[in-house]
Design an enzyme around this catalytic site. Structure first.
Site, PDB file in Angstrom:
ATOM      1  N   TYR A   1     -13.075   5.254   1.327  1.00 35.50           N
ATOM      2  CA  TYR A   1     -14.109   4.683   2.184  1.00 35.50           C
ATOM      3  C   TYR A   1     -13.936   5.236   3.597  1.00 35.50           C
ATOM      4  CZ  TYR A   1     -10.353   1.568   3.614  1.00 35.50           C
ATOM      5  OH  TYR A   1      -9.160   1.078   4.068  1.00 35.50           O
TER       6      TYR A   1
ATOM      7  N   LYS B   1       3.578   1.389  -3.932  1.00 36.18           N
ATOM      8  CA  LYS B   1       3.034   0.609  -5.060  1.00 36.18           C
ATOM      9  C   LYS B   1       3.890   0.702  -6.329  1.00 36.18           C
ATOM     10  CE  LYS B   1      -1.789   0.484  -3.618  1.00 36.18           C
ATOM     11  NZ  LYS B   1      -3.202   0.711  -3.991  1.00 36.18           N
TER      12      LYS B   1
ATOM     13  N   THR C   1       0.835  -1.194   0.000  1.00 44.38           N
ATOM     14  CA  THR C   1       0.000   0.000   0.000  1.00 44.38           C
ATOM     15  C   THR C   1       0.872   1.247   0.000  1.00 44.38           C
ATOM     16  OG1 THR C   1      -1.909   1.037   1.053  1.00 44.38           O
ATOM     17  CG2 THR C   1      -0.374  -0.064   2.535  1.00 44.38           C
TER      18      THR C   1
ATOM     19  N   ARG D   1      -7.780  18.043 -12.431  1.00 44.89           N
ATOM     20  CA  ARG D   1      -7.445  19.451 -12.180  1.00 44.89           C
ATOM     21  C   ARG D   1      -6.286  19.874 -13.086  1.00 44.89           C
ATOM     22  NH1 ARG D   1      -5.692  20.394  -6.083  1.00 44.89           N
ATOM     23  NH2 ARG D   1      -4.036  18.974  -6.768  1.00 44.89           N
TER      24      ARG D   1
HETATM   25  P1  ATR Z   1      -3.214   8.827  -5.648  1.00 44.16           P
HETATM   26  O1  ATR Z   1      -2.175   7.753  -5.554  1.00 44.16           O
HETATM   27  O2  ATR Z   1      -4.180   8.857  -4.491  1.00 44.16           O
HETATM   28  O3  ATR Z   1      -3.903   8.856  -6.954  1.00 44.16           O
HETATM   29  P2  ATR Z   1      -1.734  11.103  -6.535  1.00 44.16           P
HETATM   30  O4  ATR Z   1      -0.990  10.291  -7.519  1.00 44.16           O
HETATM   31  O5  ATR Z   1      -1.006  12.164  -5.754  1.00 44.16           O
HETATM   32  O6  ATR Z   1      -2.410  10.188  -5.439  1.00 44.16           O
HETATM   33  O7  ATR Z   1      -2.991  11.766  -7.283  1.00 44.16           O
HETATM   34  C1  ATR Z   1      -3.934  12.554  -6.627  1.00 44.16           C
HETATM   35  C2  ATR Z   1      -5.050  12.905  -7.580  1.00 44.16           C
HETATM   36  O8  ATR Z   1      -6.053  13.647  -6.870  1.00 44.16           O
HETATM   37  C3  ATR Z   1      -4.622  13.782  -8.735  1.00 44.16           C
HETATM   38  O9  ATR Z   1      -5.468  13.518  -9.835  1.00 44.16           O
HETATM   39  C4  ATR Z   1      -4.862  15.182  -8.168  1.00 44.16           C
HETATM   40  O10 ATR Z   1      -5.031  16.188  -9.145  1.00 44.16           O
HETATM   41  P3  ATR Z   1      -3.707  16.879  -9.828  1.00 44.16           P
HETATM   42  O11 ATR Z   1      -3.201  15.877 -10.810  1.00 44.16           O
HETATM   43  O12 ATR Z   1      -4.243  18.102 -10.455  1.00 44.16           O
HETATM   44  O13 ATR Z   1      -2.760  17.151  -8.699  1.00 44.16           O
HETATM   45  C5  ATR Z   1      -6.174  14.944  -7.471  1.00 44.16           C
HETATM   46  N1  ATR Z   1      -6.460  15.922  -6.411  1.00 44.16           N
HETATM   47  C6  ATR Z   1      -5.927  15.971  -5.172  1.00 44.16           C
HETATM   48  N2  ATR Z   1      -6.451  16.981  -4.457  1.00 44.16           N
HETATM   49  C7  ATR Z   1      -7.358  17.595  -5.268  1.00 44.16           C
HETATM   50  C8  ATR Z   1      -8.237  18.707  -5.112  1.00 44.16           C
HETATM   51  N3  ATR Z   1      -8.314  19.399  -3.978  1.00 44.16           N
HETATM   52  N4  ATR Z   1      -9.016  19.050  -6.157  1.00 44.16           N
HETATM   53  C9  ATR Z   1      -8.971  18.349  -7.320  1.00 44.16           C
HETATM   54  N5  ATR Z   1      -8.153  17.289  -7.524  1.00 44.16           N
HETATM   55  C10 ATR Z   1      -7.358  16.918  -6.520  1.00 44.16           C
END
Ligand code: ATR
Length: 274
Positions: A222, A66, A62, A152
């Site tokens: 969850y 990963k 986890t 985003r």
């Molecule tokens: P994970 O392994 O949980 O996917 P990550 O690789 O850091 O973690 O990706 C987080 C995702 O959540 C991304 O798509 C991020 O958007 P960005 O690519 O623009 O950073 C999105 N995300 C996180 N916080 C967000 C927020 N407040 N509003 C919109 N998108 C968010």
């Protein structure tokens, strides 16, 4: 000798995987143990080597390991290759094999437990990070008409779209990538939140019009009602959190290790009741 398995993460104390795998083992009369192992942030590969030496048969992986898990493996399944990440490692005589059961876990929860078909449907995948990448391949294999990746940061959504098109060649699904503000005139049958925005209770700037009537809104998180789930509920959507996915990805890992299919619904109910 008892077969040993574990989940490795940092942090890992919160993980429900031991409970889930212990329930599967009781259900199927398997003689095995399953523990939580906290690996140092710079010590994942060394931890894996140590577990192999001690005779462990496999691990779940986890956050944040990963991607590293995929890299330490000698071989990998197509699912892990497509995701570029692994949540399940199998230790056998040939070495370490990496798989990724997150996507199939999501698809099984949606189609089997929630009885929502994906074939021929319009899917909105929100997010373009590791969580979204891990489920994209299996979502496409289920044969939707349209899959829109909205994020985003547009570049990340575009990169995901380009990568999957390269990998999969001819797709029956139309895949597109956009930002949240470009979702204005589209509606979807299945909406999946794979962003981590819910962790900070941040709302996603998606228009109410994305929720088609009779749609399913699925949050891969969850344990809490996210702003996405609240918005979906307010727009008449059927709403699900990611607990079923958690149990289904575990069931697929259990199958890889033990060759036995498990009953997941009673385990989902058990974990939900905790
Ligand atoms: P994970 O392994 O949980 O996917 P990550 O690789 O850091 O973690 O990706 C987080 C995702 O959540 C991304 O798509 C991020 O958007 P960005 O690519 O623009 O950073 C999105 N995300 C996180 N916080 C967000 C927020 N407040 N509003 C919109 N998108 C968010």
């Amino acid at each position: 000798m008892v077969d040993k398995y574990a989940v490795i993460g940092n942090p890992v104390a919160h993980s429900k995987s031991p409970l889930i795998h212990e329930a599967f083992a009781r259900q199927t009369h398997q003689n095995m143990t399953y523990e939580r192992i906290l690996a140092p942030l710079d010590g994942f590969a060394a931890t894996i080597q140590d577990l192999i030496t001690k005779g462990y048969k496999g691990v779940n992986v986890t956050v944040p390991f990963k991607f590293e898990a995929f890299k330490v493996a000698k071989g990998s399944t197509v699912r892990a290759l497509e995701a570029g990440a692994a949540n399940t490692l199998i230790f056998n005589a040939d070495g370490v094999i990496a798989d990724n059961t997150d996507g199939v876990g999501l698809v099984n929860d949606i189609t089997k437990n929630l009885h929502q078909p994906l074939t021929g449907k319009r899917i909105l995948l929100l997010g373009a990070g590791g969580a979204a990448e891990g489920v994209l391949g299996p979502l496409l294999e289920s044969g939707p008409d349209l899959l829109v990746i909205a994020n985003r940061t547009l570049d990340k959504a575009l990169a995901m779209k380009n990568k999957v098109e390269l990998e999969q060649g001819h797709l029956i699904t139309t895949v597109s990538a956009c930002t949240f503000s470009e979702l204005q005139d589209q509606e979807f049958d299945v909406l999946i939140n794979a962003t981590s925005a819910g962790l900070t209770d941040a709302a996603l700037p998606i228009p109410d019009s994305v929720f088609a009537s009779d749609c399913l809104a699925y949050d891969m998180m969850y344990g809490r009602e996210t702003p996405f789930m609240a918005q979906a509920r307010a727009n008449g959507a059927r709403v699900a959190d990611g607990l079923g996915m958690l149990v289904e990805q575990a069931a697929e890992a259990f199958y890889l290790w033990r060759g036995i299919r498990t009953e997941t619904l009673p385990v989902i109910e058990m974990v939900r009741a905790l």
